[in-house]
Design a protein around this motif. Structure first.
Motif, PDB file in Angstrom:
ATOM      1  N   HIS A 108      47.197  38.511  45.454  1.00 43.64           N
ATOM      2  CA  HIS A 108      47.247  39.774  46.249  1.00 43.64           C
ATOM      3  C   HIS A 108      46.494  39.484  47.277  1.00 43.64           C
ATOM      4  N   VAL A 109      45.991  38.152  47.744  1.00 39.79           N
ATOM      5  CA  VAL A 109      45.118  37.776  48.759  1.00 39.79           C
ATOM      6  C   VAL A 109      45.837  38.205  49.999  1.00 39.79           C
ATOM      7  N   PHE A 110      45.276  38.931  50.820  1.00 39.49           N
ATOM      8  CA  PHE A 110      45.851  39.295  52.235  1.00 39.49           C
ATOM      9  C   PHE A 110      45.150  38.537  53.324  1.00 39.49           C
ATOM     10  N   TRP A 111      43.794  38.401  53.339  1.00 42.38           N
ATOM     11  CA  TRP A 111      43.161  37.668  54.322  1.00 42.38           C
ATOM     12  C   TRP A 111      42.379  36.844  53.548  1.00 42.38           C
ATOM     13  N   LEU A 112      42.544  35.311  54.260  1.00 39.71           N
ATOM     14  CA  LEU A 112      41.821  34.442  53.582  1.00 39.71           C
ATOM     15  C   LEU A 112      41.174  33.714  54.972  1.00 39.71           C
ATOM     16  N   LYS A 140      43.335  40.838  41.598  1.00 36.79           N
ATOM     17  CA  LYS A 140      43.526  42.242  42.786  1.00 36.79           C
ATOM     18  C   LYS A 140      42.732  41.927  43.910  1.00 36.79           C
ATOM     19  N   LEU A 141      42.410  40.746  44.050  1.00 35.80           N
ATOM     20  CA  LEU A 141      41.679  40.334  45.193  1.00 35.80           C
ATOM     21  C   LEU A 141      42.378  40.249  46.439  1.00 35.80           C
ATOM     22  N   GLU A 142      41.917  40.951  47.707  1.00 36.05           N
ATOM     23  CA  GLU A 142      42.495  41.034  48.957  1.00 36.05           C
ATOM     24  C   GLU A 142      41.860  40.090  49.990  1.00 36.05           C
ATOM     25  N   TYR A 143      40.624  40.228  49.960  1.00 36.12           N
ATOM     26  CA  TYR A 143      39.946  39.602  51.228  1.00 36.12           C
ATOM     27  C   TYR A 143      39.137  38.747  50.631  1.00 36.12           C
ATOM     28  N   LEU A 144      39.178  37.384  50.706  1.00 30.99           N
ATOM     29  CA  LEU A 144      38.352  36.273  50.490  1.00 30.99           C
ATOM     30  C   LEU A 144      37.767  35.469  51.633  1.00 30.99           C
ATOM     31  N   LEU A 145      36.523  35.518  51.847  1.00 34.00           N
ATOM     32  CA  LEU A 145      35.884  34.975  52.931  1.00 34.00           C
ATOM     33  C   LEU A 145      35.038  33.886  52.381  1.00 34.00           C
ATOM     34  N   LEU A 146      35.337  32.514  52.922  1.00 33.65           N
ATOM     35  CA  LEU A 146      34.649  31.360  52.475  1.00 33.65           C
ATOM     36  C   LEU A 146      34.046  30.717  53.710  1.00 33.65           C
TER      37      LEU A 146
END
Length: 271
Positions: A153-157, A129-135
């Motif tokens: 479901h990632v929306f923003w990477l 269900k992760l939508e925002y992943l900031l690396l």
């Protein structure tokens, strides 16, 4: 003990270096916990057991060096996890296990010399269900396709300001915003038809045939790959917004070095 109705616990910006197992037992109604700005070097196993209603956990600006397996056991309802500005050098397999409801994960900018250089193949397993992943702002040199595959479901990477030389092909059907700024990418083939914005500047692009698909995207959908992007909002003092050139500047081959990929003639790709 006895604070069963407590919903918000803020312990940020103290000098806490250790939390004993069981310290949070009984906080069954807790929704937000802020432990940022302390210097916790490790978190005991099952520290968060019984906090099933917690939806936001702040651990920014700390001293965590490693995310060990089952660190977050008990946080079955957690939606937002902030781990930026720590000294994290590793995320173990199952280090993020048990976070099936997680929607936002921030692993931004672990400062040097302790920086994240590698993520295991199963790092995000179970985070469907992760939508925002900031690396952003780490030292990642590679991302495996297996690492990204669970992120349906990632929306923003955001993987900007790393050392990536390639981005694997992965089926990310919900991806809309992708930042690849300031890496070591020489080529990139867009595989996500629904992209709304793609940031590309600061890479040594090799403008050969593998970049032809990116050139086509940039020319046909300039709103997705704009030539200029706003990088700072207009301030309260009325100054105009600041823009940066969202470039795809060719570093090679020599015949087109220095040109923007969009300005390279179609004949260049004929052979």
């Amino acid at each position: 003990e006895g604070l069963g109705q407590l919903e918000v616990l803020t312990l940020n910006d103290n000098q806490i270096r250790e939390i004993e197992a069981g310290a949070f037992a009984g906080l069954r109604s807790l929704a937000v916990m802020n432990l940022s700005g302390n210097c916790l070097r490790t978190l005991p196993p099952q520290l968060f057991l019984g906090l099933g209603r917690l939806h936001s956990l702040h651990l920014e600006c700390g001293c965590l060096g490693r995310i060990r397996p089952r660190t977050f056991t008990g946080l079955s309802g957690l939606r937002r996890l902030f781990l930026k500005h720590n000294g994290i050098v590793a995320v173990d397999e199952q280090g993020l296990g048990g976070l099936a409801e997680l929607q936002e994960l921030d692993l931004t900018a672990n400062p040097p010399p302790n920086q994240l250089t590698h993520l295991p193949g199963q790092a995000f397993q179970g985070l469907g269900k992760l939508e925002y992943l900031l690396l952003s702002g780490n030292r990642l040199v590679a991302l495996a396709a297996d690492t990204l595959r669970p992120l349906r479901h990632v929306f923003w990477l955001d993987v900007s300001h790393n050392c990536l030389e390639a981005l694997p092909e992965a089926d990310l059907p919900q991806l809309r915003y992708l930042s690849l700024r300031n890496n070591s990418l020489r080529t990139f083939t867009p595989h996500t038809p629904g992209l709304e914005r793609l940031w590309l500047e600061g890479n040594p692009w090799d403008c050969g045939c593998p970049l032809r698909a990116l050139r086509t995207l940039a020319l046909q959908q300039p709103s997705v790959v704009p030539r200029f992007v706003q990088v700072a909002p207009e301030g309260d003092d009325g100054l105009p917004p600041v823009y940066a050139y969202n470039n795809i500047t060719c570093a090679s081959p020599p015949g087109v070095s220095g040109l923007d990929l969009r300005d390279v003639d179609e004949a260049h790709f004929a052979h």
